[in-house]
Write an enzyme that holds these catalytic residues in place. Sequence first.
Site, short mmCIF file in Angstrom:
data_model
loop_
_atom_site.label_atom_id
_atom_site.label_comp_id
_atom_site.label_asym_id
_atom_site.label_seq_id
_atom_site.Cartn_x
_atom_site.Cartn_y
_atom_site.Cartn_z
N LYS A 154 0.86 -1.19 0.00
CA LYS A 154 0.00 0.00 0.00
C LYS A 154 0.89 1.24 0.00
CE LYS A 154 -3.34 2.48 2.91
NZ LYS A 154 -4.11 2.47 4.18
N ASP B 41 -2.73 10.28 3.94
CA ASP B 41 -4.15 9.94 3.96
C ASP B 41 -4.89 10.88 4.89
OD1 ASP B 41 -6.65 8.77 3.95
OD2 ASP B 41 -6.10 7.17 5.34
N LYS C 204 -10.36 12.48 8.73
CA LYS C 204 -9.97 12.00 10.06
C LYS C 204 -10.05 13.17 11.04
CE LYS C 204 -6.70 8.70 8.04
NZ LYS C 204 -7.33 7.43 8.44
N ARG D 190 -7.63 -0.08 0.50
CA ARG D 190 -8.10 -1.29 -0.18
C ARG D 190 -8.49 -1.00 -1.63
NH1 ARG D 190 -12.76 -2.04 4.18
NH2 ARG D 190 -11.04 -1.12 5.37
#
Length: 602
Positions: A369, A374, A381, A458
């Site tokens: 990954k 992110d 977040k 994912r």
Amino acid sequence: MAAIVVSLATSLSSSSSSSLKALRSSSSLFFSKLGPVRSVAVRGFGFRVVSFGVAPQGRGSICFYSSGRREGKFMAHSISRATLGLTQPAQIEPPKISFTAKEIDVVEWKGDILAVGVTEKDVAMDDNSKFKNPILRKLDSQLGGLLSEASSEEEFTGKAGQSTVLRLPGLGSKRVGLIGLGQSASTTIDFKSLGESVAAAAKASQASNVAVVLASSEGLSNESKLTAATALASGTALGTHEDARYKSESKISVLKSVDIIGLGTGPELEKKLKYAEDVSVAVILGRELVNSPANVLTPVALAEEASKIASMHSDVLSATILDEEKCKDLKMGSYLGVAAASANPPRFIHLCYKPPGGSAKVKLALVGKGLTFDSGGYNIKTGPGCSIETMKCDMGGSAAVLGAAKAIGQIKPPGVEIHFVIAACENMISGTGMRPGDIITASNGKTIEVNNTDAEGRLTLADALVYTCNLGVEKIIDLATLTGACVVALGPAVAGVFTPSDELAKEVLETADVSGEKLWRMPLEESYWETMKSGVADMLNTSVNRTAGAITAALFLKQFVDEKVQWMHIDIAGTALSTDKKRGATGFGITTLVEWVLKNSS
């Protein structure tokens, strides 16, 4: 070998030599001596193949696929973004330590610190308050009883993690260090910990040469001695390393040599010590990649690092870097959906190892990954415990894969072909970004309803796994900082393993026992897939409830793996960063991956 920067040629055509000269002189990202560039249009596709003159065409070459359509607008921005805050890492070489196996009398050894690994049993004393252990007794006798006296005063009992370094006259060494091993020492982890303690003692004393001996080694088999020496060397090398690239001042270790006494000598042990050195350098690379902030390590910069690894080992490694338009041609809608919000363009990285002088008996793949940052996207977040400040580490899987590639390029195992695949990008927020409720289409044609933009890893791995299966590999291991659920389940010391293959599980778990990295096999409960079904697409990207998040994430990845391929997913969300106050990267997974490749090679 000329250093290269693949990304800066993305908008160059065969007629843009003046632009190339300008970039060479002005770009802070550009390394030196970029070789000649050839740009060739490929009929039937909307992209160009840009080939760099750093290695012969074929093996060792580096190819960059560029459309020439959109990359121009990104290039200047990429250059400025990579220097956001005017931050440039210092060029610091990893510590170079010479490890030598010796069989000499410890009393006669001359140097800065003689470190003795001691169990709780070893420090037992007789009725005269003298050590029963032969080595400690001999040292104590040479020191006139000062060692036993000092260890009693320091309340040294040999417990794991306990250590004391004493400056005592009477030996060839300036200092004697007693380092606790606990009740016993027999595993890779035990001896790595000893090496780390030796490194800490050497750094505190500014020692340049150290000797290490076990107070009790007579019970170890020859194989155990090889394991102990290898782990000791690895622990010392990694314990010595400090990532000071972003500090204005730092106290760097001056340790130059380590003599390992009493664990044997000979070519086999020397080979093991060289192996420990190669893997330690790879782990340090992995750590430094994860530690690099997102304003420096963009997807383009990560691709550059991958290309540098290939150029350093061009006899066995080649690199292919795909830009956004080429990924569109390959219909990687899942991966590109994540990348869409960022001004920093994505890069799809594929390194290929082919063994020297022979064909491969088995084809393996390592997939990592590669989220260089992110934010969570529109599901941003927020709140206590969201850890957004640590999300530079969301490329920990790709760091493990590139670290393994570096080690494999150095070791050159025979009989095995290995593919290293990374879908690198950022998960950001903008008007062009993926929204909750969007439906995206992966390269195998399956559609995904995005019910959470913060379950992005994912989505990138989905297209990476499809691409990798199309390479004709027989076994795949993917590594990802994928779920907080795995951290809750297993904590910061153990990574979760998911695979439908008992054979592959046995292979990798046995390998982890050798490497000293802790893995735990988790169930792939197929009934949980019901919670991942969408009413309007083939699947959701997260479960409709909050339970078993690590399992449902693995089940999602399984949808993109060919049934004929043995596949394993390793969730390293808890293990990628250390839990100490420094919160630095661990380099977790690299040692196990290299050991697994060698296991398949043999």
